[in-house]
Design a protein around this motif. Structure first.
Motif, short mmCIF file in Angstrom:
data_model
loop_
_atom_site.label_atom_id
_atom_site.label_comp_id
_atom_site.label_asym_id
_atom_site.label_seq_id
_atom_site.Cartn_x
_atom_site.Cartn_y
_atom_site.Cartn_z
N GLU A 19 0.84 -1.21 0.00
CA GLU A 19 0.00 0.00 0.00
C GLU A 19 0.87 1.26 0.00
O GLU A 19 0.61 2.22 -0.74
CB GLU A 19 -0.92 0.01 1.23
CG GLU A 19 -1.79 1.25 1.35
CD GLU A 19 -2.61 1.27 2.61
OE1 GLU A 19 -3.45 2.20 2.75
OE2 GLU A 19 -2.42 0.40 3.49
N ILE A 121 -4.42 -2.45 -0.77
CA ILE A 121 -3.71 -1.37 -1.46
C ILE A 121 -4.40 -0.03 -1.26
O ILE A 121 -3.73 1.00 -1.09
CB ILE A 121 -3.59 -1.69 -2.97
CG1 ILE A 121 -2.67 -2.89 -3.16
CG2 ILE A 121 -3.05 -0.49 -3.75
CD1 ILE A 121 -2.50 -3.32 -4.62
N LYS A 122 -5.74 -0.04 -1.22
CA LYS A 122 -6.49 1.21 -1.06
C LYS A 122 -7.04 1.41 0.35
O LYS A 122 -7.55 2.48 0.68
CB LYS A 122 -7.65 1.26 -2.07
CG LYS A 122 -7.22 1.13 -3.53
CD LYS A 122 -6.34 2.29 -3.97
CE LYS A 122 -7.14 3.57 -4.11
NZ LYS A 122 -6.33 4.67 -4.66
#
Length: 324
Positions: A19, A121-122
């Motif tokens: 991330e 990741i988000k």
């Protein structure tokens, strides 16, 4: 939701790392490449230890050749003497496989991270009520506006989307023009490849003669490169240990190498064809990094020749230890 020990100790830390990298580069493929480089650097001390074991194995090869010649007609005695030789020199026949074994839990964790990019990741929380509502809205609008795109996934639940279809959800939100507002947009385009797809879809496209989406068709390059770099990395390791040209087909190390040379490329091909493309990118870069590290360390250890002295077992200890 209660998290498992594996999730807490391995998956979550890897998720935070990727991330952070993605937030800097804003590209899915590049983030995975940089992530792989960081992981290989973290594991470098383990690679050094493994390389030392491989170097010692290489030094043992002339002695093993003598034993094979001496006990050519007595395989049981040959195996006993070889085991004594390995034990005397504190060498494991599988020492070079240690980095590969350590990589397996990383691969399992990375699969989860790649399969669920919106979570890892988000940073999207799929237990949040607002997120659940947004997912339902996107599914509803996709069924109305793009039924041919959502296809068989029209009736998936929010829980199923969370576990299995986050990549598709990101693409659907982008198609509807909602990805930016929802912070679900992920840049899957990398060197002409659409990394939101699975390489097996390229086989389907090629078989049907559909070359309209080259970003999908070219995904076949990922398993091809993964298989090739896996085979090349194994051949390099065997060359460094001197086990690439074993003459005795009954030798344990030779048999193991022969099996690995066959099974590892097959396993690599199966995983990288059927699993998300990002995993194949990791596999390729990991193999390339492995070969680079092996090459550099081999040059370094060649200059430290005196550190790799081989002790040959001798029944008459009074004669001292034979050194090579």
């Amino acid at each position: 939701m209660k998290l498992s020990l594996f999730e807490i100790c391995i998956t979550r830390p890897l998720g935070y790392l990727i991330e952070m990298i993605y937030s800097l580069v804003q590209n899915y493929g590049l983030a995975i490449i940089l992530f792989t480089v960081v992981i290989k650097l973290i594991l470098l001390p383990l690679q050094i230890k493994s390389q030392k074991a491989m170097k010692k194995q290489q030094k043992l090869q002339p002695v093993i050749a003598e034993l094979q010649k001496k006990y050519a007609n007595d395989q049981q005695k040959l195996q006993q003497e070889m085991m004594k030789l390995y034990k005397e020199n504190n060498v494991s026949m599988t020492g070079g496989c240690l980095p590969l074994l350590i990589q397996m839990p990383i691969l399992f964790a990375l699969y989860r991270v790649i399969q669920r990019p919106l979570t890892y990741i988000k940073g999207i929380d799929f237990t949040n009520a607002a997120v659940i509502t947004s997912v339902k809205t996107v599914l509803s609008e996709m069924k109305q506006q793009f039924p041919e795109v959502i296809g068989k996934l029209a009736d998936v639940t929010v829980e199923q989307v969370n576990k299995l279809y986050q990549i598709q959800l990101s693409k659907w939100a982008d198609l509807l023009g909602r990805a930016g507002d929802l912070n679900w947009k992920i840049n899957f385009d990398f060197l002409g490849l659409d990394l939101s797809g699975v390489p097996s879809t390229s086989l389907t496209a090629i078989a049907s003669g559909d070359f309209s989406n080259m970003g999908t068709v070219l995904l076949i390059l990922i398993p091809i490169l993964a298989i090739f770099t896996t085979w090349l990395s194994m051949k390099q390791s065997q060359k460094l240990t001197g086990t690439d040209n074993q003459k005795n087909p009954d030798d344990t190390a030779a048999s193991m190498n022969k099996s690995m040379n066959l099974m590892m490329p097959i396993m690599t091909g199966f995983f990288t064809i059927t699993l998300p493309s990002g995993l194949g990118i990791y596999w390729i870069i990991s193999n390339l990094m492995q070969m680079l590290q092996q090459y550099i360390l081999n040059i370094y250890f060649d200059k430290k020749e005196d550190d790799f002295v081989v002790t040959v077992p001798n029944k008459n200890r009074k004669k001292g230890k034979k050194r090579r």
